[in-house]
Scaffold this motif. Structure first.
Motif, mmCIF file in Angstrom:
data_model
loop_
_atom_site.group_PDB
_atom_site.id
_atom_site.type_symbol
_atom_site.label_atom_id
_atom_site.label_comp_id
_atom_site.label_asym_id
_atom_site.label_seq_id
_atom_site.Cartn_x
_atom_site.Cartn_y
_atom_site.Cartn_z
ATOM 1 N N SER A 9 52.268 39.244 45.063
ATOM 2 C CA SER A 9 51.493 40.457 45.750
ATOM 3 C C SER A 9 52.649 41.024 46.786
ATOM 4 C CB SER A 9 50.554 39.977 46.833
ATOM 5 O OG SER A 9 49.850 41.138 47.056
ATOM 6 N N ARG A 10 52.754 41.135 47.976
ATOM 7 C CA ARG A 10 53.815 41.820 48.752
ATOM 8 C C ARG A 10 54.996 40.873 48.332
ATOM 9 N NH1 ARG A 10 50.610 41.557 54.169
ATOM 10 N NH2 ARG A 10 49.116 41.601 52.602
ATOM 11 N N LYS B 210 56.450 41.955 45.089
ATOM 12 C CA LYS B 210 57.332 43.225 45.234
ATOM 13 C C LYS B 210 58.634 42.820 45.502
ATOM 14 C CE LYS B 210 53.335 45.503 47.408
ATOM 15 N NZ LYS B 210 52.302 45.687 46.596
ATOM 16 N N GLU C 19 45.872 50.740 43.720
ATOM 17 C CA GLU C 19 46.497 51.342 44.772
ATOM 18 C C GLU C 19 47.590 52.239 44.579
ATOM 19 O OE1 GLU C 19 48.893 48.397 47.213
ATOM 20 O OE2 GLU C 19 48.298 49.058 49.246
ATOM 21 N N PHE D 221 51.075 49.958 55.285
ATOM 22 C CA PHE D 221 52.243 49.264 55.051
ATOM 23 C C PHE D 221 53.586 50.059 55.181
ATOM 24 C CE2 PHE D 221 48.763 46.500 53.291
ATOM 25 C CZ PHE D 221 48.910 45.550 53.967
ATOM 26 N N TRP E 163 42.895 46.458 42.209
ATOM 27 C CA TRP E 163 43.834 47.117 43.117
ATOM 28 C C TRP E 163 45.428 46.999 42.757
ATOM 29 C CZ3 TRP E 163 43.141 50.360 46.748
ATOM 30 C CH2 TRP E 163 43.980 50.662 47.922
HETATM 31 C C1 GTR Z 1 47.412 44.491 50.008
HETATM 32 C C2 GTR Z 1 48.271 45.707 49.767
HETATM 33 C C3 GTR Z 1 49.017 45.249 48.326
HETATM 34 C C4 GTR Z 1 49.294 43.864 48.250
HETATM 35 C C5 GTR Z 1 48.409 42.864 49.279
HETATM 36 C C6 GTR Z 1 49.063 41.582 49.482
HETATM 37 O O1 GTR Z 1 46.488 44.801 51.286
HETATM 38 O O2 GTR Z 1 47.494 46.988 49.646
HETATM 39 O O3 GTR Z 1 49.926 46.266 47.903
HETATM 40 O O4 GTR Z 1 50.546 43.699 48.473
HETATM 41 O O5 GTR Z 1 48.177 43.426 50.363
HETATM 42 O O6 GTR Z 1 50.069 41.485 49.618
HETATM 43 O O7 GTR Z 1 48.477 40.432 49.300
#
Ligand code: GTR
Length: 652
Positions: free
Chosen positions: A214-215, A218, A254, A263, A307
């Motif tokens: 997720s984050r 990235k 998203e 964010f 998402w």
């Molecule tokens: C969400 C965000 C995503 C994703 C996620 C996470 O809320 O919109 O881009 O990165 O968090 O990191 O769990």
């Protein structure tokens, strides 16, 4: 993958295929790695201060003695990465579980952990945690390494002022919109953890995979792109700003508008420029994935992770694959279910590494590492314009232009200048040679057509070449000027300059005793000239003061002698081989020029105190470098963007 998941993906793929065709997704190979990294640095993750790339203080402290884990399979080693920059020192903890039975250095998986410690990622807790399955990683012969994102920079909006930011940035009212966001800070944490691993004899630091979800996914991708020492990137559930293509319309996933609402601090401020402009982006995330080549890349999605947009992640990976000669080095999978990193995914990542690392060298790239004292290696610093000590500035959207429209914005620019139509001998500025396309301003140089060799033009000496000029309608003043540009591959001068304080007062132009100002932010050549063999490797920065009467291109007034008039700096690239960023700082006291963030020239500001017009043009410089080879033409000078920040409170 479950049948249900496959089915869902097949439906979505079919529905989106048409959508994708309509978009402007560039093919891999169209742009260089350097261009791609520069785009994502400047538009998404931001630039790190130079001092952060190579901290003056970087030390690894053992916090406790090694401990054997229950069951005896792994040794737990803990340390703190202690670092310091110009504004402070700080540290963050790191942990490695090293297979106890290993006979020699082992490869490692480094997890960027964005979940709270204490949820069982330490096997001592007895709880099995799929997010960081240490037992499984170690059982398969790898070290399991981790740090927690929060320890490097907190995951809430501090305006990028806490954690690692504190050591390398001076807080103040103005923050350059290109400076690094929190994802870049976490990726920096991954690189520093790799620095630590390089000091451990038990670890084979040429075989370290960086993993994130997720984050964190990235971040893992950006870490692998910015630090070629990582031999593998495992990018899980990374979605928007990770592996997901922006150009696809995925209604449930998203978009940039949504991610920056919550964010924004993960990114540089300039990322907000792309809100609702995904389709116009000249780059997309598959190009970022391609920057991992030829190393190992594994992308993972969840079948119900709408998402994150599994279809966008799959499609990006498929497109990126074109960058690899050995396609087996790229893997993509979909786990059944929602947004998570679990054993299913880890199995994919470990298996990819096993297939490649057991049979031979994988090589993260060590060429960017310099051996320093104590056997520690560090990445070579990457300079960036954020080294510039900026005065209080504000972005001048009215003057700036990304050149993203269908045509030149004639409310901002003139593509023809009555008083400067060309220069004798030999070139005429022609409107036909000005174009805005594919996100850039293009100025062409070519041979004059027969129908342009009119009596009038010939009488004025404009008889051989047709080039181009674009001049800002509005004058601008003290501040910071920046453009990103690629010169044409010909011995033609490509220029970015400021001039003519007299355009609004034509009478003064002809009246002796006044003067006209000119600042050449750069004059560069894309190829050696017949009279100057090194001009394509020299960045010229010059100032002029021209006495009146003065009419550009026709009658020059007297050129005044000035102290420190011109800087000529040698560069180690060809101006026509790629895009480079050129900056100019104009304050009441000083003038400073930059190329790719490095200062190329500076002088006191002893006379430039009147607003001027920003101008881009190309000219033939007969006397200076000689005539271009006619066979080289036509050629194009490309300007990706022009940006201006006004110095606050400056009035002429
Ligand atoms: C969400 C965000 C995503 C994703 C996620 C996470 O809320 O919109 O881009 O990165 O968090 O990191 O769990």
């Amino acid at each position: 993958m479950s049948g249900k998941a496959l089915f869902a993906i097949a439906i979505v793929s079919a529905a989106l295929a048409a959508c994708a065709d309509e978009t402007r997704i560039s093919a891999i190979g169209e742009k260089s790695r350097e261009e791609i990294v520069a785009f994502f640095t400047n538009n998404e993750f931001g630039r790190r201060p130079k001092e952060a790339e190579r901290p003056t203080l970087l030390r690894f402290e053992r916090t406790v003695a090694d401990r054997l884990m229950p069951g005896g399979a792994a040794v737990r080693r803990e340390a703190r990465v202690v670092y310091g920059g110009p504004y402070g020192t700080n540290s963050f903890p790191v942990v490695a579980y090293i297979p106890a039975a290993a006979k020699g250095p082992v490869p490692a998986f480094l997890l960027i952990c964005n979940r709270k410690v204490g949820t069982g990622y330490d096997p001592e807790n007895g709880a099995k945690n799929e997010f960081f399955p240490v037992d499984e990683i170690v059982r398969r012969g790898f070290a399991a390494v981790s740090f927690t994102t929060w320890d490097v920079a907190p995951d809430y909006n501090t305006g990028n002022t806490k954690g690692v930011f504190e050591a390398f940035e001076k807080p103040g009212p103005y923050r350059n919109p290109k400076l690094w966001g929190t994802i870049s800070a976490w990726a920096w944490g991954a690189s520093r953890t790799l620095d630590w691993l390089e000091t451990l004899p038990e670890i084979d630091a040429a075989k370290v995979a960086v993993v994130g979800h997720s984050r964190g996914g990235k971040t893992a991708l950006w870490a692998a792109v910015t630090d070629k020492r990582f031999a593998c990137a495992c990018v899980n559930g990374s979605g928007c700003a990770g592996a997901k293509l922006n150009h696809l319309e995925l209604p449930k996933s998203e978009h940039i508008a949504q991610i920056v609402r919550t964010f924004q601090y993960w990114f540089c401020l300039d990322y907000t420029f792309w809100v609702n402009r995904e389709r116009e982006m000249p780059f997309d995330q598959h190009e970022l994935l391609s920057c991992v080549a030829p190393r190992l890349l594994a992308v993972g999605s969840g079948s119900e992770d709408y998402w994150a947009g599994p279809e966008g992640e799959r499609k990006a990976t498929e497109l990126a694959r074109a960058a690899w000669e050995d396609k087996s080095r790229v893997s993509y999978h979909v786990h059944p279910g929602k947004h998570n990193l679990g054993l299913y995914d880890w199995n994919e990542y470990l298996s990819l590494a096993e297939r490649h690392w057991k049979s031979g060298p994988i090589a993260g790239d060590r060429t960017g590492c310099a051996q320093v004292a104590e056997g520690r290696k560090q990445p070579v610093p990457q300079p960036s314009p954020c080294d510039i000590k900026l005065p209080a500035l504000s972005f001048d959207a009215e003057a700036s232009d990304e050149f993203d429209g269908e045509a030149l914005d004639l409310s901002k620019w003139d593509d023809w200048v009555e008083s400067f139509q060309g220069r004798s001998k030999g070139f005429l500025f022609s409107r036909d040679n000005v174009d805005v396309a594919q996100g850039e301003l293009r100025l062409k140089a070519r041979l004059l057509r027969g129908d342009e060799k009119t009596l009038d033009n010939r009488a004025r000496g404009f008889d051989t070449y047709a080039t181009a000029i674009v001049k800002a309608k509005r004058k601008t003043f003290y501040g910071y000027y920046e453009c990103r540009a690629k010169a044409m591959k010909a011995a033609v001068c490509n220029a970015f300059w400021l001039y003519d304080p007299l355009s609004g007062e034509p009478k003064k132009k002809y009246r002796p005793g006044d003067f006209s100002d000119e600042i050449d932010i750069f004059e560069v050549f894309g190829k050696e000239g017949s009279k100057k063999s090194d001009c394509h490797r020299t960045c010229y920065n010059t100032v002029h003061r021209l006495g009146t009467p003065y009419l550009e291109g026709r009658v020059f007034g007297s050129v005044e002698k000035l102290e420190k008039k011109s800087g000529r700096s040698k560069v180690d690239f060809d101006f026509a081989d790629g895009y480079h960023t050129y900056g100019f700082l104009w304050t009441e006291k000083e003038l400073k020029w930059f190329a790719d963030g490095k200062e190329t020239f500076s002088r006191p500001n002893d006379q430039f105190h009147r607003p001027m017009h920003v101008t881009f043009d190309c000219e033939i410089m007969y006397d200076w470098v000689g005539e271009p080879d006619k066979a080289d033409l036509p050629q194009t000078y490309s300007v990706d963007y022009f940006r201006h920040w006004k110095a606050e409170g400056a009035t002429p």
